[in-house]
Design a protein around this motif. Sequence first.
Motif, short mmCIF file in Angstrom:
data_model
loop_
_atom_site.label_atom_id
_atom_site.label_comp_id
_atom_site.label_asym_id
_atom_site.label_seq_id
_atom_site.Cartn_x
_atom_site.Cartn_y
_atom_site.Cartn_z
N GLN A 150 -3.64 8.78 26.26
CA GLN A 150 -4.15 7.64 25.48
C GLN A 150 -4.66 8.09 24.11
O GLN A 150 -4.34 7.52 23.08
N SER B 131 -1.79 8.87 21.84
CA SER B 131 -1.08 7.74 21.23
C SER B 131 -1.96 7.05 20.19
O SER B 131 -1.46 6.57 19.18
N ALA B 132 -3.26 7.04 20.42
CA ALA B 132 -4.15 6.45 19.43
C ALA B 132 -4.10 7.23 18.13
O ALA B 132 -3.98 6.66 17.04
N ILE C 251 -1.01 6.43 16.28
CA ILE C 251 -1.04 5.14 15.57
C ILE C 251 -1.81 5.27 14.26
O ILE C 251 -1.38 4.81 13.21
N ILE C 252 -2.94 5.96 14.33
CA ILE C 252 -3.74 6.13 13.10
C ILE C 252 -2.93 6.91 12.07
O ILE C 252 -2.89 6.55 10.89
N MET D 165 -8.40 -1.43 -22.52
CA MET D 165 -8.44 -2.26 -21.32
C MET D 165 -9.78 -3.00 -21.19
O MET D 165 -9.83 -4.15 -20.84
N GLY D 166 -10.87 -2.31 -21.50
CA GLY D 166 -12.18 -2.92 -21.32
C GLY D 166 -12.49 -3.99 -22.35
O GLY D 166 -13.40 -4.79 -22.17
N TYR D 167 -11.73 -4.02 -23.44
CA TYR D 167 -12.07 -4.91 -24.54
C TYR D 167 -11.07 -6.04 -24.72
O TYR D 167 -11.20 -6.86 -25.60
N SER D 168 -10.03 -6.02 -23.88
CA SER D 168 -8.94 -6.94 -24.14
C SER D 168 -9.05 -8.17 -23.27
O SER D 168 -9.72 -8.18 -22.26
N SER D 169 -8.36 -9.21 -23.70
CA SER D 169 -8.29 -10.40 -22.86
C SER D 169 -6.97 -11.10 -23.15
O SER D 169 -6.30 -10.81 -24.14
N MET E 6 -3.89 -1.23 26.66
CA MET E 6 -4.77 -0.15 26.24
C MET E 6 -4.52 0.22 24.78
O MET E 6 -5.43 0.33 23.97
N LYS E 7 -3.23 0.39 24.46
CA LYS E 7 -2.83 0.74 23.11
C LYS E 7 -3.32 -0.34 22.12
O LYS E 7 -3.92 -0.05 21.10
N LEU F 279 -6.98 -0.24 21.45
CA LEU F 279 -7.37 0.80 20.50
C LEU F 279 -7.11 0.34 19.06
O LEU F 279 -7.93 0.55 18.17
N VAL F 280 -5.96 -0.29 18.88
CA VAL F 280 -5.63 -0.80 17.54
C VAL F 280 -6.69 -1.79 17.10
O VAL F 280 -7.19 -1.74 15.97
N CYS G 135 -9.83 -0.02 16.08
CA CYS G 135 -9.67 0.59 14.76
C CYS G 135 -9.78 -0.47 13.66
O CYS G 135 -10.49 -0.30 12.67
N THR H 192 -19.05 -1.48 -20.33
CA THR H 192 -17.59 -1.30 -20.35
C THR H 192 -16.97 -1.85 -21.62
O THR H 192 -15.91 -1.41 -22.02
N GLY H 193 -17.60 -2.82 -22.23
CA GLY H 193 -17.03 -3.41 -23.44
C GLY H 193 -17.34 -4.89 -23.51
O GLY H 193 -17.49 -5.55 -22.47
N SER H 194 -17.43 -5.40 -24.75
CA SER H 194 -17.78 -6.81 -24.91
C SER H 194 -16.78 -7.73 -24.23
O SER H 194 -17.15 -8.71 -23.57
N GLY H 195 -15.50 -7.41 -24.37
CA GLY H 195 -14.46 -8.24 -23.76
C GLY H 195 -14.66 -8.35 -22.27
O GLY H 195 -14.59 -9.43 -21.68
N ASP H 196 -14.98 -7.20 -21.65
CA ASP H 196 -15.24 -7.16 -20.22
C ASP H 196 -16.45 -8.02 -19.86
O ASP H 196 -16.45 -8.69 -18.83
#
Lengths: 400, 256, 272
Positions: free
Chosen positions: A9, A12-13, A16-17, A360-364, C1-2, C5-6, C9, C67-71
Amino acid sequence: MRNRHRRIQIDSAVRIIFQAVSYLSVIALIAMLGFVFYQGIRPFTAPTADQIQIVPEHIPQLTVNGRMYENRRSFIDIPMDAEGITIEFEHQGEHLVVNAGIDPSGDTWEEIITFPPELHQYITSPEAYMYTIILPSAVAGLEQRIHIQIPEPRQQVSAFLLGSEWRPVYRKLYGILPMIAATLLTTAGAVLLGVPLALLSSVLIAEFLGRRSASLVRSAVDLLAGIPSVVYGFFGLMMLVPLIQRIFGSSSGSSLLAAVAVLSVMILPTVISITVTSLKAVPAAYREASLALGATPLQTAWRVVFPAARSGITASVILGTARAVGETMAVMLVAGNSPQFPSSLTDSVRTMTATIALEMGYSSGRHNELLFSIGIILFVIIIALNAIIMKLKTNMQEVS
Amino acid sequence: MEQILQMTQEKITIRDLNLFYGDFHALKHINMDIPNQEITALIGPSGCGKSTFIRVLNRMNDLIDGCSTTGAVTLDGTDISRIDVTELRTRVGMVFQNPNPFPMSIRHNVEYGPRMQGIRNRHRLSEILENSLIKAALWDEVKDRLNKSALSLSGGQQQRLCIARAIAMEPEVILMDEPTSALDPIATKKIEELIRDLKQEYTIVIVTHSMSQAGRISDRTAFFLLGEVKEYGRTADLFERPEHDETQQYIQGHFG
Amino acid sequence: MKRLLVLICAAAVLGLTAAPVFSGGSPESETYTIEVTGSTSVAPLMEQFADAYRDVRPEVTINISGTGSGDGITGANTGVAELGMSSRNLRSAEIGFGLDVLTVAVDAIAVVVHPDNPVSDLTVEQVRGIYTGEITSWAELGGDDSQISVVSREPGSGTRGAFEGAVGFVDELLAGAIEFDGTGGVRAAVAGNSQAIGYISLGSMNPEVKAVSVNGVEAKAERVVDGSYAVARPFLILYREAQIDPETKTFLDWMVSAEGQAIVSQNYVPVQ
């Protein structure tokens, strides 16, 4: 018996992971590609909006094409096929009517909306695709304003790839050719400068140095690979940039040359480690045969070992190239980031990756989406380089 | 034995040769005279030092860390340690156990040695190419595909190409380290015929595992055991009337 | 059983990702976190606000990301952050987002050169000329005979937008100008190059660089108040009135209170 059952068991576990984890990279790749493509393709398929958008400022009540809005602070949409725009509101106790005509077939954005001449003195255009009507007020800062935004049309691919002006914020010019040129130039420079150096050191490590000094040099190379790119950039900014300025007497040392120098050092570990591995993989029989024919060790390395490791060496050069194309932080710190075609080695340049990271941070809006489009182009370049490596690998298998 | 040595002209003489790998005494007090334009076979069980010995003759052991020798080896009367190693190897060619042509065309394989010596003249190189391949009995088989990869040849052809490559240097001596052990019987037969023909021009020293091969092709045979030369003489004598019991037992297949 | 377990997880993975969501809304905790994002120029002031506000209301944590004014504008618009910071006025397209705007300070943008540079006074026209590429040598400005290295911020930066607007060359920056991200980058570039000129927030000045006066007026908070120093811009906080927590509203009011503005006046110009 029970114990054994449990072990199966657990087994098989774990399997799967493992499966789930191994598919994770595929999922991550698809998700990333999907995201970048979704964002980056959009500017080329549709205009930014289907309608003209109007937003009033400091106007409590206004009527647009017959509909009344109170305390409106978000966009009012006007379809492109409307006959015109009629805005009515109170200004300093007067009832004002603003009329504008719409011509959706206009070639440039200035031709799409026409205002009557008496209004011209109040109209400004703070940025492309945008009009602001400002009406005077007794109190500064409380002027009544009407902002009219015209949708940007579908972005032409040719204007994007071949345009030479990158003025994304106000003038809405999105030409990335200078950035493409900068990426190609910095990469080519780094490869031209770095690869010969890397190949020479690889031959030295693999063929000539004793075991102890070879391992010393190799660990230095491996350490070089582990240094964060921002450290390279910082070193370049503090040492290399002032040096270049002093040597060339240019106004600033932040330049193509600085980027090339930093990048060529950064690709060394990639090229060296793969080249050394493929040189070591060359059968000792070739070396013996060559030496037994009276060739010197240098002739042997250059004429026999090197050609025999050709596929691996080419792969290492391509991986180094990919590293140079993708490097962002170090280049951003030393290249100066001017979106221009360099006319000399001491001119400042801006690469594609640096553009994305910087803005990227300043664009829109469209500006933001087009940064993703730059990402697509980088993707294409990297995929092309990988395809060459794949081809080389199959070639190698055919030979051996 | 003294008589025989006086009758022939020696190409290589070995006097009190000792070879050490670090502390390991691999070759012990070897004295031999290898006559000119004859085939000398070296036989003996695995690990007896015969391959190590042959590699002394063109100083290939220089490449191994911790390997040292004492005694004297002379080529035409000159100590080989005083001959420039690249020159020595142009005079003493070598063919290895496994065919090891370079991963390049047939033409470039044969022209490699002369090119490394600085011969650039195309006409001269073509001449060397053709002569060498003819001497190695390979010309008819490959003359139409000289620019094809050497790796496309069969194992036997590859080994003859390696012989051609050695011949192209116009050496005086050719060392062969079990040249047929990786080949099938037909290819082996061809190589053996070739070796016999080459005797006309070259002094050949061949290490072999096969008693019958030594018997078929060699003029002289040396029997190596545990780093020593137990017995050295005319092949016919050694096979028919060995002086030592170990030689007798080895030849009859009792060990090895 | 299998399958079980899934499921286990999957539940574990879900539990891990969901945990912060649950803890954020736990009723017994009295603490509150205000997320603030945006302009790198406003961020230092916001840090000072946050430090001082810890004494006023210790149960409130203020999380700042520069990060920036736009952000900042996008973040406030989409609700990623409760408060957005901008170091420039909203552009027309952004006004339509319908955000509420609070001006917490006014900042002068200092034009800076290397301390060794003899030039210490420029007119607005000269600054414009430098940044559009019409003036290329310090000699034309009474300095050494050396080329000017023009340093700017990246497109979309609040400081750049405000600077270009105030000096009057919107999006006409000379193509060869060096662009750096962040106030620190520009300051370091000018500090390390005696031929460079740049612009930074007055609140981020330090002795590594020298501020030049513009039109004969020194870059000082008092000169902004009396209106004589032209290159200034507001520091804005953006939010949606209807969606913010009462705790956040209290913080907004505190920033423009006498106590909050006292902090502003250390490096910037208060709004009242």
